[in-house]
Design an enzyme around this catalytic site. Structure first.
Site, PDB file in Angstrom:
ATOM      1  N   TYR A 208      39.599  33.520  33.447  1.00 38.20           N
ATOM      2  CA  TYR A 208      40.102  34.064  34.706  1.00 38.20           C
ATOM      3  C   TYR A 208      38.945  34.696  35.473  1.00 38.20           C
ATOM      4  O   TYR A 208      38.100  35.381  34.892  1.00 38.20           O
ATOM      5  CB  TYR A 208      41.196  35.109  34.459  1.00 38.20           C
ATOM      6  CG  TYR A 208      41.985  35.406  35.711  1.00 38.20           C
ATOM      7  CD1 TYR A 208      43.167  34.731  35.966  1.00 38.20           C
ATOM      8  CD2 TYR A 208      41.523  36.316  36.660  1.00 38.20           C
ATOM      9  CE1 TYR A 208      43.879  34.963  37.128  1.00 38.20           C
ATOM     10  CE2 TYR A 208      42.230  36.555  37.823  1.00 38.20           C
ATOM     11  CZ  TYR A 208      43.406  35.876  38.061  1.00 38.20           C
ATOM     12  OH  TYR A 208      44.095  36.101  39.232  1.00 38.20           O
ATOM     13  N   SER A 209      38.901  34.479  36.794  1.00 36.98           N
ATOM     14  CA  SER A 209      37.886  35.085  37.660  1.00 36.98           C
ATOM     15  C   SER A 209      36.490  34.643  37.217  1.00 36.98           C
ATOM     16  O   SER A 209      36.215  33.449  37.161  1.00 36.98           O
ATOM     17  CB  SER A 209      38.047  36.617  37.636  1.00 36.98           C
ATOM     18  OG  SER A 209      37.224  37.230  38.609  1.00 36.98           O
ATOM     19  N   ALA A 210      35.605  35.593  36.871  1.00 37.59           N
ATOM     20  CA  ALA A 210      34.286  35.190  36.384  1.00 37.59           C
ATOM     21  C   ALA A 210      34.402  34.402  35.091  1.00 37.59           C
ATOM     22  O   ALA A 210      33.507  33.617  34.751  1.00 37.59           O
ATOM     23  CB  ALA A 210      33.403  36.418  36.162  1.00 37.59           C
ATOM     24  N   HIS A 446      44.027  38.940  43.640  1.00 37.44           N
ATOM     25  CA  HIS A 446      43.246  38.541  42.476  1.00 37.44           C
ATOM     26  C   HIS A 446      43.610  39.403  41.267  1.00 37.44           C
ATOM     27  O   HIS A 446      43.585  40.626  41.330  1.00 37.44           O
ATOM     28  CB  HIS A 446      41.760  38.717  42.812  1.00 37.44           C
ATOM     29  CG  HIS A 446      40.830  38.148  41.803  1.00 37.44           C
ATOM     30  ND1 HIS A 446      40.655  36.792  41.636  1.00 37.44           N
ATOM     31  CD2 HIS A 446      39.988  38.738  40.914  1.00 37.44           C
ATOM     32  CE1 HIS A 446      39.755  36.573  40.702  1.00 37.44           C
ATOM     33  NE2 HIS A 446      39.342  37.731  40.234  1.00 37.44           N
TER      34      HIS A 446
END
Length: 539
Positions: A208-210, A446
């Site tokens: 997830y995300s980075a 986010h």
């Protein structure tokens, strides 16, 4: 973890014995097995700071039957700032190359449990796998898989880059060591997961995300190795995309010089002494220095080793699609509606155009920053849909990390015949538990889906109605995905999106942002692939 538990012993064959926990419900029924903080590499400390991770030696044993290694706690926390950009060193430990492992209870299927290799997010600057609780997911849903969650080096510890260090043969230094850590953990999983009743031939990499950005780079690396060393069977990229081609080593040198100045290390010092002095500094001193810098984001660089020079060109030219097709690697990728609300909070700029440019240059090559600011802010003017420059930063940052470059990548895969491998989603619904840590006015931003949806709450309270929505929208298909089965996705074409609407319904929709996303992708192509002198001509 709040659930009651009992010890759980595991025989790892030649690696010895380990003790974890079996979490129980109130009636003592087993929910899931857990091992916390299992080393996958040797400690990257002292002279090994900024070197590639070192594999555990062949003679390494976790414990004996009489005295098993006890892994009932958690993986260590790489030194890092908090989400609020503060320094709390209570749990810091550079000896962080460890993983948490969750295992379903009961008998595994023939061949072993499928494996979900999950990379945590945090802008590559902070984050941890320590906070997740997968007991509910493994006991209540069809997603029965071993979940491996590695810790890895972050920020200046994981992504310090310098052309002079890289070119010095005596420096014993490597770039992108955070990505090398992830790869080492993935290889450790491939080599050892059968001892946990896992299927090493069925590994899905996810994040997830980075962690999603990392998933892309791990997939790209895996597509570049011989078939005999390939590990990844499918990929799950949640709320992040490929990003831009990372900075060159020469551009990273500018950041390295700024760090040295903040630490009062003369630029005229020899390369060997610079590295030696940096290795002797305590983590808090290093991090405090990075927090004073303009170029404060330590991310991947284009080094020609882990990150290839023409990586984004591979996507656009069809090389990436051809390799995915040859190995049959499927990709599930998507976004939340309001990603920008959270993105705009991470070290935002002052309320000026110049500050916005400096802030974006902390992440991206200057040539790329100039191109997309000319697109978003012609003549240095605030975009009409933005309240101020901080708002503009959040929206541009979210477009580059998620919305637009994700679309550019998917569009290229479709153009080159790999569309059948791709499943796209969009989330416009928000669980009630998000109100505990995300302001309502931020919307479906986010992170609002990571734990409530993809990790089935991960310790958060979901209502029965919410679980029904999540199960129908995504979780039944997530179980099929990690098992390597066909998905009931509903889309007739890859460029259409499976959308979870605000009322909890699922609709298959056209992508209203596709044209703009591809436009930005095409603009950035003109910059060329960082670090490769002929890349611009190729593109």
């Amino acid at each position: 973890m709040k659930e009651p538990s009992k010890p759980y012993l595991r025989d790892l064959s030649f690696r010895g014995f380990i003790e974890g926990l079996t979490y129980l419900d109130t009636n003592s029924k087993p929910l899931a097995h857990f091992f916390g903080g299992i080393p996958y590499a040797l400690p990257p400390v002292g002279p090994f700071r900024w070197q590639k991770p070192r594999p555990l030696p062949a003679c390494y044993r976790y414990g004996t039957r009489a005295n098993p290694g006890r892994y009932t706690g958690n993986c260590s926390l790489c030194p890092q700032p908090t989400q609020e950009n503060k320094l709390d060193d209570e749990f810091w430990d550079e000896d962080c190359l460890q993983c948490n492992i969750w295992v379903p209870t009961g008998d595994p299927p023939k061949g072993g449990w499928p494996v979900l290799f999950w990379i945590h997010g945090g802008f590559l600057q902070w984050g941890t796998a320590r906070d997740e609780d997968l007991t509910a997911m493994l006991s209540e849903t069809a997603c029965k898989a071993i979940v491996v969650m590695p810790a890895y080096r972050l920020n200046v510890f994981g992504f310090l880059a310098s052309s002079e260090l890289y070119r010095s043969s005596s420096s014993e230094y490597s770039t992108n060591v955070g990505f090398w850590d992830q790869r080492m953990a993935l290889e450790w999983t491939w080599q050892n997961i059968n001892y946990f009743d896992g299927d090493a031939s069925n590994i899905t990499i996810a994040g997830y995300s980075a962690g999603s950005h990392s998933t892309f780079h791990q997939l790209a690396y895996d597509l570049g190795v011989p078939d005999s060393k390939a590990i990844i069977k499918r990929a799950l990229m949640l709320s992040n995309g490929p990003g831009l081609q990372p900075k060159s080593l020469d551009e990273a040198q500018e950041q390295f010089n700024e760090l040295l100045k903040e630490l009062r290390i003369p630029l005229t010092t020899s390369v060997t002494e610079k590295l030696g002095r940096l290795r002797k500094l305590d983590p808090k001193t290093l991090l405090k220095a990075t927090m004073r810098m303009d170029l404060h984001q330590f991310r991947a660089v284009t080094d020609g080793s882990f990150v290839r020079h023409d990586l984004l060109h591979e996507i656009d030219s069809g090389v990436f699609a051809q390799r995915m097709q040859r190995r049959g690697i499927k990709l599930l990728i998507g976004e939340c509606r309001d990603e920008h609300s959270v993105y705009g909070t991470w070290r935002p700029p002052k309320n000026t155009f110049a500050s916005l440019q400096t802030r974006l240059h902390a992440d991206y090559p200057l040539s790329a920053v100039e191109v997309f600011l000319a697109h978003y802010c012609p003549d240095g003017k605030l975009p009409t849909n933005c309240r101020n420059w901080k708002d503009a930063f959040g929206r541009i940052y979210a477009d580059l990390q998620v919305h637009h470059l994700e679309r550019g990548m998917v569009n290229a895969l479709v153009r080159h015949g790999a569309g059948a491998l791709v499943y796209r989603y969009r989330i416009e619904w928000r669980a009630k538990c998000c109100d505990d840590w995300l302001p309502k006015e931020w919307g479906v931003t986010h992170g609002s889906d990571q734990r409530p949806i993809w990790l089935w709450g991960s310790g958060l309270a979901l209502s029965g109605e919410e679980k029904d929505i999540i199960r129908h929208a995504f979780h039944e298909n997530l179980a099929r995905f990690v098992n390597g089965e066909e998905l009931d996705w509903g889309t007739s074409h890859t460029l259409r999106i499976r959308t979870l609407k605000p009322d909890g319904s699922v609709k298959i929709e056209e992508d209203s942002r596709l044209e703009e996303g591809v436009k930005v992708w095409d603009l950035l192509k003109k910059v060329g692939a960082t670090g490769h002198p002929t890349a611009a001509a190729k593109l």
